[in-house]
Write a protein that holds these residues in place. Structure first.
Motif, PDB file in Angstrom:
ATOM      1  N   GLU A 106       0.360  19.812 -56.765  1.00 18.40           N
ATOM      2  CA  GLU A 106      -1.033  19.662 -56.348  1.00 18.40           C
ATOM      3  C   GLU A 106      -1.650  18.433 -56.983  1.00 18.40           C
ATOM      4  OE1 GLU A 106      -2.364  24.243 -55.772  1.00 18.40           O
ATOM      5  OE2 GLU A 106      -3.920  22.740 -56.075  1.00 18.40           O
ATOM      6  N   VAL A 152      -7.068  18.900 -50.366  1.00 22.21           N
ATOM      7  CA  VAL A 152      -6.787  19.968 -51.337  1.00 22.21           C
ATOM      8  C   VAL A 152      -7.117  21.328 -50.720  1.00 22.21           C
ATOM      9  CG1 VAL A 152      -7.496  20.961 -53.542  1.00 22.21           C
ATOM     10  CG2 VAL A 152      -7.111  18.524 -53.360  1.00 22.21           C
ATOM     11  N   ILE A 153      -8.235  21.376 -49.993  1.00 18.66           N
ATOM     12  CA  ILE A 153      -8.609  22.645 -49.348  1.00 18.66           C
ATOM     13  C   ILE A 153      -7.529  23.050 -48.356  1.00 18.66           C
ATOM     14  CG2 ILE A 153     -10.285  23.791 -47.870  1.00 18.66           C
ATOM     15  CD1 ILE A 153     -12.427  22.068 -48.989  1.00 18.66           C
ATOM     16  N   HIS A 212      -4.370  22.316 -48.410  1.00 18.42           N
ATOM     17  CA  HIS A 212      -3.146  22.754 -49.058  1.00 18.42           C
ATOM     18  C   HIS A 212      -3.383  23.875 -50.052  1.00 18.42           C
ATOM     19  CE1 HIS A 212      -1.759  18.526 -47.996  1.00 18.42           C
ATOM     20  NE2 HIS A 212      -0.961  19.346 -47.344  1.00 18.42           N
ATOM     21  N   SER A 213      -4.613  24.378 -50.118  1.00 15.74           N
ATOM     22  CA  SER A 213      -4.913  25.360 -51.154  1.00 15.74           C
ATOM     23  C   SER A 213      -4.226  26.684 -50.875  1.00 15.74           C
ATOM     24  CB  SER A 213      -6.426  25.557 -51.239  1.00 15.74           C
ATOM     25  OG  SER A 213      -6.712  26.675 -52.012  1.00 15.74           O
ATOM     26  N   LYS A 214      -3.590  27.240 -51.937  1.00 20.33           N
ATOM     27  CA  LYS A 214      -2.934  28.535 -51.793  1.00 20.33           C
ATOM     28  C   LYS A 214      -3.789  29.649 -52.370  1.00 20.33           C
ATOM     29  CE  LYS A 214       1.569  26.338 -52.161  1.00 20.33           C
ATOM     30  NZ  LYS A 214       0.998  25.008 -52.415  1.00 20.33           N
ATOM     31  N   ALA A 215      -5.029  29.343 -52.663  1.00 22.33           N
ATOM     32  CA  ALA A 215      -5.887  30.350 -53.291  1.00 22.33           C
ATOM     33  C   ALA A 215      -6.234  31.448 -52.291  1.00 22.33           C
ATOM     34  CB  ALA A 215      -7.164  29.685 -53.802  1.00 22.33           C
ATOM     35  N   PHE A 266     -10.296  29.605 -55.552  1.00 22.29           N
ATOM     36  CA  PHE A 266     -10.475  28.437 -54.714  1.00 22.29           C
ATOM     37  C   PHE A 266     -11.406  27.427 -55.376  1.00 22.29           C
ATOM     38  CE2 PHE A 266     -10.559  26.048 -50.997  1.00 22.29           C
ATOM     39  CZ  PHE A 266     -11.848  25.889 -50.498  1.00 22.29           C
ATOM     40  N   SER A 325      -9.738  25.846 -58.398  1.00 22.97           N
ATOM     41  CA  SER A 325      -8.730  24.841 -58.061  1.00 22.97           C
ATOM     42  C   SER A 325      -9.392  23.552 -57.596  1.00 22.97           C
ATOM     43  CB  SER A 325      -7.774  25.373 -56.990  1.00 22.97           C
ATOM     44  OG  SER A 325      -8.453  25.532 -55.771  1.00 22.97           O
ATOM     45  N   LEU A 326     -10.500  23.695 -56.866  1.00 24.12           N
ATOM     46  CA  LEU A 326     -11.218  22.498 -56.428  1.00 24.12           C
ATOM     47  C   LEU A 326     -11.793  21.741 -57.616  1.00 24.12           C
ATOM     48  CD1 LEU A 326     -13.274  23.236 -53.206  1.00 24.12           C
ATOM     49  CD2 LEU A 326     -11.516  21.543 -53.546  1.00 24.12           C
ATOM     50  N   LYS A 386     -13.280  28.342 -45.505  1.00 25.31           N
ATOM     51  CA  LYS A 386     -12.354  27.210 -45.605  1.00 25.31           C
ATOM     52  C   LYS A 386     -12.422  26.340 -44.358  1.00 25.31           C
ATOM     53  CE  LYS A 386      -8.084  27.541 -47.394  1.00 25.31           C
ATOM     54  NZ  LYS A 386      -6.789  28.142 -47.798  1.00 25.31           N
TER      55      LYS A 386
END
Lengths: 438, 329
Positions: free
Chosen positions: B17, B48-49, B51-54, B60, B63-64, B106
């Motif tokens: 990431e 990033v959103i 590819h986000s796995k949250a 979420f 991670s952002l 999202k």
């Protein structure tokens, strides 16, 4: 019963004798001079035009009609209140004309208070007028706590609702406090908020529930607007204090004190210069507090601020109120410190909660201010025992007047930033905060 | 053992990431040299959103925030970048409060991100239209370094058939002023390069000063290439108007008290080198040394700025705080 009655009778006789004497004097004078404007006290005895130093000092034989009814006070207390009344009269004659629109408060006289004033308010009035509780935040919290007690002891009379009658019940209490010492801007905002909360109370709610709800709302206000706001301000302020800073502060602001203590706890190495001024000498309490916490402090009076400013890196100041034109209304002397700092390009940071913001606009320190008792300037002692200085005979000198102002206005151009609980804003954004957050 | 392996796995995904965000950001910059840094930052955060796995909102958001921090710390001069990143994060927080469904949230964010990026191109045009009114016919303008918005503004003014001349400061050490002169001459505008130190000499011949900015701070002050503050002080002393031309996504939530309160502050400049070592060095070495410790941006306080032309309108410096409070309310 008898001894009390006797003293009343004695005083009454003496009073009448004095009145006759003074009327005779006045007639003689009026015949001789042109009309001397005489200030008429409420009784109309016309005794105040003479400087009357003899009458001022003779404590037993100078009753004035205001105290004629208070037989419940003891003799000595009566004398004390009488001298205070007379002193106040003479001080009124010795008022500086430019500030004659600012009344010097007569102080809280619990003997004269109307009977519906709650004892908590009586105590508060005394504490305010004697400056036992000093500082915008402390006064606001004390006032709100006292109002909580008033609300708790309140009983709605027959035929009316709580939401309609409670404000009218609170009004004389507020008036009494204002007479003891003029209300601070923050307190005004808080009371307005309280009245609004009262007006939104559901009519169906029972008295007990409503009172409990109101007390809770007051607690919430104190918590949100003062206690927690102070913590958030400290958080923001910590970003601006670094190792090696020399911080200058003036008098004693509760928020700045919290900020400096917190910065010290976080391990930041800084020095503090405390500037103080007479007659209140509030900086001493701050000095005590910081030195006990182990902070390196220097203490100087206001006349040394130009010299002390040489090594300063930042100035932190507190506020009594903030006007909509970005001007700061704070303890007298603050403007001088801010101007001196601006002259040397040192940033001036004000720590102020948003409940002190007002939509008034003020351009100078004259229009709205507060006059304290001029006799406070006479005492030059720095300890608890009063020591009168050269000014002790000022009442006798015909052309000498003393002025004791309590607040002054700092224009917005001397202020770098204001730290509030909503963030760091330039001082010109005060009306924006009032608009967006109300 | 299991815990160690799993933590390594987590680290690996974190690394991929991290790889994503910084590399992604640089990829965007390379693809379109004209794209402003904050917009590239927003685009990277949108990636990033994607590819986000949250799976939860909190994860979420975390991670952002992490990705944004990594991006900010990867670039040396990160002010305009942080402006864009903070703005997008604020937008995300607002949206996450309004939209309850996580997946829908999202989707909404990715679309809004795209819209922001698309609007960004139009932003400069809008500023050009607003700023043209400040250039009078037969005026002499002074500009500093190379700013894409200012270039667009001047080209727009020339297209409106206004005749004017431009003095451009050399702007050492980047010497971007020379590039600016080339662009202007190509557009048919007479332009001359002057030394940075000759600003005081030329100021009385000038009618107005225009600068761009890396960022606008909360009190309406500017952060721009080194030399802007000097230029502003000279302009004020000579009573010439000083205009800043800047996009609204460069409004940053900083409040510097003075020059040394910036995140880009180079504290080494305030110390003095060891005298013994200094005398042995060659001239090239000395140049290398001082070029490393000298600042690349400076802070211009709002008192020196006349007006700011932004896509939100023409603002006074105190109006910037108004807009910022509304944006971040």
């Amino acid at each position: 019963m008898d001894p009390v009655k006797k003293t009343a009778k004695e005083l009454k006789a003496e009073r009448r004798a004095l009145q006759e004497r003074q009327r005779a004097e006045k007639a003689a004078r009026a015949a001789g001079n042109a009309a001397v404007p005489s200030k008429k006290p409420a009784s109309g005895s016309g005794a105040s035009s003479t400087v009357g130093s003899t009458t001022a000092t003779s404590t037993t034989a100078t009753p004035l009609s205001e105290t004629s009814g208070s037989t419940k006070t003891t003799d000595s207390k009566q004398r004390h209140s009488l001298t205070k009344e007379i002193n106040n009269k003479e001080i009124n004659n010795k008022q500086v004309d430019m500030f004659s629109h600012l009344e010097i408060t007569k102080g809280a006289n619990t003997g004269l208070a109307p009977k519906e004033i709650h004892p908590a308010i009586l105590v508060l009035g005394l504490q305010f007028s004697e400056f036992k509780i000093c500082g915008a935040n402390a006064r606001c919290i004390a006032a709100l706590t006292a109002f909580q007690k008033v609300i708790q002891d309140y009983k709605t009379p027959e035929g009316t609702t709580l939401s309609r009658h409670l404000p009218t019940h609170l009004s004389p209490q507020i008036t009494y406090l204002v007479n003891a010492r003029p209300m601070s801007v923050g307190m005004g905002n808080a009371i307005r908020h309280l009245k609004w909360e009262i007006s939104t109370i559901d009519i169906e709610m029972s008295d007990d529930e409503a009172k409990k709800l109101l007390c809770e709302k007051i607690d919430n206000f104190i918590r949100d607007s003062i206690t927690v706001a102070d913590r958030v301000i400290v958080e923001y302020g910590l970003q601006k204090i670094q190792d090696g800073d020399v911080i200058l502060t003036y008098a004693r602001s509760s928020v700045v004190q919290q900020l400096l203590l917190e910065a010290h706890t976080k391990g930041i190495k800084f020095k503090v210069i405390i500037i103080d001024s007479r007659p209140r000498l509030e900086g001493k309490k701050l000095l005590n507090c910081l030195v006990n916490a182990g902070i390196n402090c220097t203490y100087a009076f206001l006349h040394a601020v130009g010299f002390a400013m040489r090594d300063v890196s930042k100035v932190f100041l507190g506020a009594h109120a903030f006007m909509s034109n970005g001007a700061l209304y704070s303890r007298v002397g603050t403007a001088m410190v801010a101007m001196m700092a601006k002259e040397k390009n040192i940033p001036v940071i004000i720590c102020c909660e948003t409940y002190k913001f007002t939509d008034k606009v003020q351009l100078d320190s004259f229009v709205m201010n507060e006059q304290g008792n001029p006799n406070d300037i006479v005492n030059i002692s720095t300890t608890l025992t009063p020591k009168p200085g050269l000014l002790s005979e000022w009442l006798n000198k015909p052309d000498l007047k003393l002025l004791n102002l309590l607040y002054d206005l700092t224009p917005s151009k001397y202020i770098t930033t204001v730290i509030t609980e909503v963030g760091m804003i330039p001082c010109t954004s005060v009306p924006v905060i009032l608009r967006e957050y109300k | 053992m299991d815990l160690e392996i799993s933590s390594e796995n987590v680290k690996a995904t974190e690394d991929t990431e991290q790889f994503d965000i910084v590399k992604c950001y640089q990829k965007f910059l390379k693809e379109d040299p004209d794209v402003p840094m904050p917009i590239a930052a927003i685009e990277s955060l949108v990636e990033v959103i994607k590819h986000s796995k949250a799976t939860t909102l909190t994860e979420f958001m975390e991670s952002l925030k992490d990705a944004s921090q990594k991006l900010k710390s990867s670039v040396k001069n990160s002010i305009s970048l942080s402006a864009g990143a903070d703005l997008f994060l604020r937008f995300v927080t607002r949206t996450s409060h309004d939209v309850t469904n996580f997946e829908a949230c999202k989707e909404h964010l990715m679309n809004s991100g795209k819209v922001l990026v698309e609007k960004a191109a139009a932003v400069r045009e809008k500023i050009g239209d607003l700023g043209v009114q400040f250039i009078k016919d037969d005026a002499t303008i002074l500009i500093h370094s190379y700013s894409r918005v200012v270039m667009l503004l001047l080209q727009r003014a020339a297209a409106c058939k206004k005749r004017f001349k431009v003095y451009v400061t050399e702007s050492r050490p980047s010497c971007l002023g020379i590039r600016a002169t080339k662009v202007l001459c190509k557009a048919g505008i007479p332009a001359t390069v002057i030394y940075d130190t000759a600003v005081g000499y030329i100021i009385d011949k000038v009618d107005a000063v225009f600068v761009g900015a890396e960022g606008v701070v909360e009190n309406g002050g500017l952060i721009n290439a080194i030399g802007t503050y000097q230029l502003a002080v000279v302009a004020k002393a000579a009573n010439k108007p000083f205009y800043a031309v800047i996009e609204s996504y460069k409004f940053v939530r900083l409040f510097p008290l003075n020059q040394y309160d910036l995140p880009t502050h180079t504290p080494d400049l305030l110390t003095f080198p060891d005298l013994e070592h200094h005398t042995d060095l060659s001239e090239d070495e000395i140049i290398g040394n001082y070029e490393a410790i000298n600042p690349t941006v400076d802070y211009t306080p709002p008192d020196y700025i006349t007006l700011l032309c932004t896509d939100l309108g023409v603002l006074t410096p105190s109006g910037v705080s108004d807009e910022l409070i509304k944006l971040y309310l």
